[in-house]
Design an enzyme around this catalytic site. Structure first.
Site, short mmCIF file in Angstrom:
data_model
loop_
_atom_site.label_atom_id
_atom_site.label_comp_id
_atom_site.label_asym_id
_atom_site.label_seq_id
_atom_site.Cartn_x
_atom_site.Cartn_y
_atom_site.Cartn_z
CG ASN A 1 -1.65 1.26 1.48
OD1 ASN A 1 -1.66 2.00 0.52
ND2 ASN A 1 -2.35 1.25 2.53
CD1 TRP A 2 3.25 0.92 -2.98
CD2 TRP A 2 3.37 2.39 -4.91
NE1 TRP A 2 3.85 0.18 -3.86
CE2 TRP A 2 4.03 0.86 -4.96
CE3 TRP A 2 3.29 3.28 -5.97
CZ2 TRP A 2 4.63 0.42 -6.28
CZ3 TRP A 2 3.98 2.82 -7.17
CH2 TRP A 2 4.49 1.53 -7.40
CE LYS A 3 -0.11 2.93 4.80
NZ LYS A 3 -0.08 3.09 6.26
CG HIS B 1 -5.75 1.58 5.22
ND1 HIS B 1 -5.28 2.65 5.89
CD2 HIS B 1 -4.79 0.82 5.04
CE1 HIS B 1 -3.97 2.35 6.43
NE2 HIS B 1 -3.66 1.28 5.81
CD GLU C 1 -2.76 5.16 6.94
OE1 GLU C 1 -2.78 5.26 5.63
OE2 GLU C 1 -1.92 4.89 7.69
CD GLU D 1 -3.23 -2.61 7.24
OE1 GLU D 1 -2.12 -2.80 6.69
OE2 GLU D 1 -3.80 -1.65 7.06
N GLY E 1 2.81 2.36 10.81
CA GLY E 1 3.69 3.36 10.69
C GLY E 1 4.42 3.78 12.05
CB SER F 1 5.67 -1.99 11.80
OG SER F 1 5.16 -0.75 12.23
N GLY G 1 2.97 -1.33 4.19
CA GLY G 1 3.14 0.36 3.82
C GLY G 1 4.22 0.71 3.63
N GLY G 2 5.28 1.35 4.73
CA GLY G 2 6.60 2.04 4.51
C GLY G 2 7.35 1.01 3.59
P1 13P Z 1 3.29 0.31 7.63
O1 13P Z 1 3.76 -0.90 6.92
O2 13P Z 1 4.06 1.66 7.19
O3 13P Z 1 3.33 0.24 9.08
O4 13P Z 1 1.67 0.46 7.10
C1 13P Z 1 0.77 -0.49 7.46
C2 13P Z 1 -0.16 -0.43 6.38
O5 13P Z 1 -1.15 0.47 6.83
C3 13P Z 1 -0.55 -0.87 4.99
O6 13P Z 1 -1.98 -0.64 4.91
#
Ligand code: 13P
Length: 251
Positions: free
Chosen positions: A9-11, A95, A97, A167, A173, A213, A234-235
């Site tokens: 997920n590149w956000k 998600h 967020e 999640e 994050g 993470s 994510g990251g």
């Molecule tokens: P991180 O891997 O950056 O913690 O993010 C997880 C995430 O929200 C994937 O959708």
């Protein structure tokens, strides 16, 4: 056996050029992988370009959100048909967020899941508790609510096509991954819920990803758990080498 699924997920990251650079590197890093479903979810603006770049490759395209209407006066929204038109096969829905920064409720998650399925998009429906909820001991209650409301009115055939992502919000994050035991406990709870809401076949077939993470250093131990079928990253998905290492966790 459930086939592992690792999604990035590149956000809200990467311009078109940066997206192409990232996916081109990723393509060569994972070219020989054939036993894991690999998905990248760039921002809307990069979907078309990335979709074109991965045509014929072993990487699927996913979007980060969707709207449930097919077209009309919904400023700022993107329809299911628009997503399939740019080559999406997956879409992240609900998600944390979206839920916590943009007020997305279970009811809209449910409508989006239904719309995605209607257009043959595989929903990756996200669920998970906040730190304060975990500390109050209501993790299972929160996850139960996300799952039951998110799946409301879906047939067993529809649920079979879905992916669920657990999640925990406190692990997103933050560098603070849930331990494999903590993640397994909730994954097994989710599988039990699927058994309760549907049946054993559904419970044993639906893939459940862990997210929060995930890194090359912790993926192996997470994937060893019996109810963890993949990861939503994510990251670490913004670096082709790291993401490829996660995809190749067994090698
Ligand atoms: P991180 O891997 O950056 O913690 O993010 C997880 C995430 O929200 C994937 O959708």
């Amino acid at each position: 056996m459930r086939r592992p699924i690792i999604a990035g997920n590149w956000k809200m990251n990467e311009t078109i050029d940066q997206s192409l650079d990232l996916v081109t590197k990723l393509k060569s890093e994972v070219a020989e992988v054939n036993d894991v479903d690999i998905v990248v979810c760039p921002p809307f603006t990069s979907l078309f370009a990335v979709g074109k770049a991965i045509r014929g490759a072993n990487i699927f395209l996913g979007a980060q959100d969707i709207y449930w209407e097919e077209k009309g006066a919904y400023t700022g929204e993107v329809s299911p048909g628009m997503l399939t038109n740019v080559g999406c096969q997956y879409v992240i829905i609900g998600h944390s967020e979206r839920r916590h920064l943009f007020g997305e409720a279970n009811q809209s998650v449910n409508r989006k899941v239904k719309a995605a399925l209607k257009f043959d998009l595989t929903p990756i429906m996200c669920v998970g508790e906040r730190l304060e909820e975990r500390e109050r001991g209501v993790t299972e209650g929160v996850v139960r609510e996300h799952i039951t409301r998110g799946l409301e009115g879906l047939s067993r055939e529809e649920v079979l096509k879905m992916v669920i992502a657990y999640e925990p919000v406190w692990a997103i994050g933050t560098g603070k991954t849930a331990t494999p035991d903590q993640a397994q406990e909730v994954h097994s709870f989710i599988r039990g819920l699927l058994r309760e809401l549907y049946d054993e076949v559904i419970a044993s077939k639906v893939r459940i990803q862990y997210g929060g993470s995930v890194k090359p250093e912790n993926i192996f131990d997470l994937m060893r758990e019996k109810d963890i079928d993949g990861a939503l990253v994510g990251g670490a998905s913004l670096d082709a080498k790291s993401f490829a290492q996660i995809v190749k966790y067994e090698r």
